[in-house]
Design a protein around this motif. Structure first.
Motif, PDB file in Angstrom:
ATOM      1  N   SER A 191       0.320  -1.348   0.490  1.00 37.47           N
ATOM      2  CA  SER A 191      -0.045   0.001   0.285  1.00 37.47           C
ATOM      3  C   SER A 191       0.867   1.194   0.063  1.00 37.47           C
ATOM      4  N   ARG A 192       1.758   1.211   0.696  1.00 38.66           N
ATOM      5  CA  ARG A 192       3.087   2.392   0.367  1.00 38.66           C
ATOM      6  C   ARG A 192       3.591   2.581  -0.825  1.00 38.66           C
ATOM      7  N   LEU A 193       3.540   1.614  -1.806  1.00 40.79           N
ATOM      8  CA  LEU A 193       4.759   2.025  -2.591  1.00 40.79           C
ATOM      9  C   LEU A 193       3.640   3.156  -4.057  1.00 40.79           C
ATOM     10  N   TRP A 196       0.259  -9.268  -5.988  1.00 43.24           N
ATOM     11  CA  TRP A 196       1.139  -9.709  -6.598  1.00 43.24           C
ATOM     12  C   TRP A 196       1.024  -8.338  -8.111  1.00 43.24           C
ATOM     13  N   LEU A 197      -0.211  -8.285  -8.754  1.00 42.13           N
ATOM     14  CA  LEU A 197       0.137  -7.718  -9.570  1.00 42.13           C
ATOM     15  C   LEU A 197      -0.027  -6.108  -9.793  1.00 42.13           C
ATOM     16  N   VAL A 198      -0.239  -5.356  -8.440  1.00 41.46           N
ATOM     17  CA  VAL A 198      -0.425  -4.549  -7.766  1.00 41.46           C
ATOM     18  C   VAL A 198       0.592  -4.073  -8.119  1.00 41.46           C
ATOM     19  N   VAL A 199       1.483  -4.398  -7.148  1.00 42.38           N
ATOM     20  CA  VAL A 199       3.452  -4.825  -6.419  1.00 42.38           C
ATOM     21  C   VAL A 199       3.780  -4.271  -8.179  1.00 42.38           C
ATOM     22  N   LYS A 200       3.570  -5.287  -9.400  1.00 46.19           N
ATOM     23  CA  LYS A 200       4.178  -5.257 -10.458  1.00 46.19           C
ATOM     24  C   LYS A 200       4.133  -4.215 -11.252  1.00 46.19           C
ATOM     25  N   CYS A 242       6.280   2.156  -9.121  1.00 47.76           N
ATOM     26  CA  CYS A 242       7.674   3.184 -10.256  1.00 47.76           C
ATOM     27  C   CYS A 242       8.729   2.136  -9.904  1.00 47.76           C
ATOM     28  N   VAL A 243       9.441   1.975  -8.339  1.00 46.23           N
ATOM     29  CA  VAL A 243      10.606   1.672  -7.907  1.00 46.23           C
ATOM     30  C   VAL A 243      10.828   0.070  -7.851  1.00 46.23           C
ATOM     31  N   SER A 244      11.439   0.103  -7.335  1.00 46.41           N
ATOM     32  CA  SER A 244      11.971  -1.570  -7.372  1.00 46.41           C
ATOM     33  C   SER A 244      11.184  -1.888  -6.014  1.00 46.41           C
ATOM     34  N   ALA A 245      11.276  -2.839  -6.535  1.00 43.88           N
ATOM     35  CA  ALA A 245       9.929  -3.539  -5.009  1.00 43.88           C
ATOM     36  C   ALA A 245      11.182  -5.299  -4.635  1.00 43.88           C
ATOM     37  N   THR A 246      12.169  -5.328  -4.699  1.00 41.00           N
ATOM     38  CA  THR A 246      12.418  -6.408  -3.504  1.00 41.00           C
ATOM     39  C   THR A 246      11.753  -6.314  -2.687  1.00 41.00           C
ATOM     40  N   ASN A 288       9.432  -8.629  -2.778  1.00 39.23           N
ATOM     41  CA  ASN A 288       9.184  -9.424  -3.046  1.00 39.23           C
ATOM     42  C   ASN A 288       9.828 -10.488  -2.260  1.00 39.23           C
ATOM     43  N   VAL A 289      10.703 -10.093  -1.114  1.00 40.00           N
ATOM     44  CA  VAL A 289      11.044 -10.732  -0.077  1.00 40.00           C
ATOM     45  C   VAL A 289      10.062 -11.024   0.615  1.00 40.00           C
ATOM     46  N   VAL A 290       9.380  -9.716   1.826  1.00 39.15           N
ATOM     47  CA  VAL A 290       8.057 -10.488   2.751  1.00 39.15           C
ATOM     48  C   VAL A 290       7.345 -11.215   2.414  1.00 39.15           C
ATOM     49  N   GLY A 291       7.236 -11.352   1.023  1.00 41.01           N
ATOM     50  CA  GLY A 291       6.445 -11.574   0.438  1.00 41.01           C
ATOM     51  C   GLY A 291       6.215 -13.289   0.221  1.00 41.01           C
TER      52      GLY A 291
END
Length: 321
Positions: free
Chosen positions: A162-164, A179-183, A186-190, A193-196
């Motif tokens: 929600s903070r991305l 996962w589709l929201v994370v994709k 605009c910034v790296s979602a590393t 991905n680790v938390v998920g």
């Protein structure tokens, strides 16, 4: 770079160009949802009203049906509304609420199945100590853990998502997917991905290990027991095993589909695979337990027969003169 404030709504593009066939899908979805409500509500009422069914196994089964009603309520009303709408959009906050409801439903399903496996393990492997182990207090603790742990487990990755800042608003599903929201970030979602990944491991492997431990011990006990004991154990474990296998397959399809590029697959295949865990378990579980557990099926038939008799008694009779 766009700011997240511009993404006030998400567009669900999984509907594609349905044209007039959307009314057929609407009818099918409505019938399916009403059936899910009916079979689960009947099972909950039977267990709630029948004092003889106020035992741990049936209480856990009741919780499974409540979870099915909870999870499908987060999907079907929105789906039905979208099928009748020209545009399929969902507010930013509404999207994350839907993700939380659907994901927590999936996680709670697995933890309840784990608790049910433990109940069967105690009943079959330690029958003389069952009432001392599965006390009301223990049942309440198991139920609380089965609901609270998945809720916390689901909320953590959503807090990060929600903070991305997002650079898009199109989600290629019929419902919101984390996962589709994370994709769309605009910034790296590393970190996401680790938390998920960690959350998924914690949600799957400890319960899976405990389920396997329970059934391995049940098999060992059954190997040393009589045919009558084996038959009784199979009768009580078969619905749970069928439910567990069915749920595992449907969730595996959803997890694999969400991580792979599904654009190369036909739309109908993507929709079917992504919706299996919201259609099959909520509908099949009550039917499986209702048909395979004699105590439940007998009381369901009795309740339905009583309703039929009352309906017939309320029919006005004409008196011939």
């Amino acid at each position: 770079m766009e700011n997240r404030s511009y993404t006030e709504t998400f567009t669900l593009t999984g509907f594609g160009d349905m044209n007039k066939t959307k009314y057929v899908y609407f009818l099918l979805a409505l019938i399916g949802y009403l059936l899910i409500i009916f079979v689960n509500v009947v099972l909950v009422l039977v267990i709630f009203l029948e004092r003889s069914l106020h035992e741990p196994m049936y209480i856990f089964l009741c919780s499974l049906s409540v979870n099915a009603l909870y999870g499908t309520a987060g999907f079907y009303p929105k789906l039905l509304a979208d099928l009748l709408s020209e545009t399929q959009v969902i507010p930013h906050a509404g999207c994350f609420i839907q993700i939380f409801v659907i994901y927590s439903y999936a996680a709670v399903e697995f933890t309840i199945l784990t608790v049910m496996a433990y109940d069967r393990y105690v009943a079959i492997c330690k029958p003389l100590h069952y009432t001392n182990i599965m006390t009301d207090r223990v049942v309440c603790k198991l139920l609380a853990g089965a609901w609270l742990f998945p809720f916390c487990d689901t909320a953590l990755p959503l807090l990060f998502s929600s903070r991305l800042p997002l650079c898009g608003n199109q989600i290629e599903r019929l419902y919101c997917s984390n996962w589709l929201v994370v994709k769309l970030s605009c910034v790296s979602a590393t970190l996401n991905n680790v938390v998920g990944f960690v959350v998924t491991i914690c949600a799957i492997f400890p319960p899976l290990f405990f389920i396997l431990f329970s059934y391995v011990n049940i098999l060992i006990i059954c190997q040393k027991s009589s045919k009558a004991f084996k038959r009784k154990a199979l009768q009580t474990c078969l619905p749970h095993l069928t439910t567990l296998i069915n749920y595992s397959i449907t969730m595996l399809c959803e997890i694999v589909l969400s991580r792979l590029d599904s654009t190369a697959l036909p739309q109908i295949v993507v929709i079917t695979l992504s919706l299996e865990f919201l259609i099959i378990p909520p509908l099949l579980n009550p039917l499986m337990y209702g048909l395979n557990l004699p105590e439940v099926s007998k009381r369901v038939r009795n309740m339905l027969q009583r309703k039929q008799i009352r309906a017939l008694c309320n029919i006005p009779h004409t008196v011939k003169t």
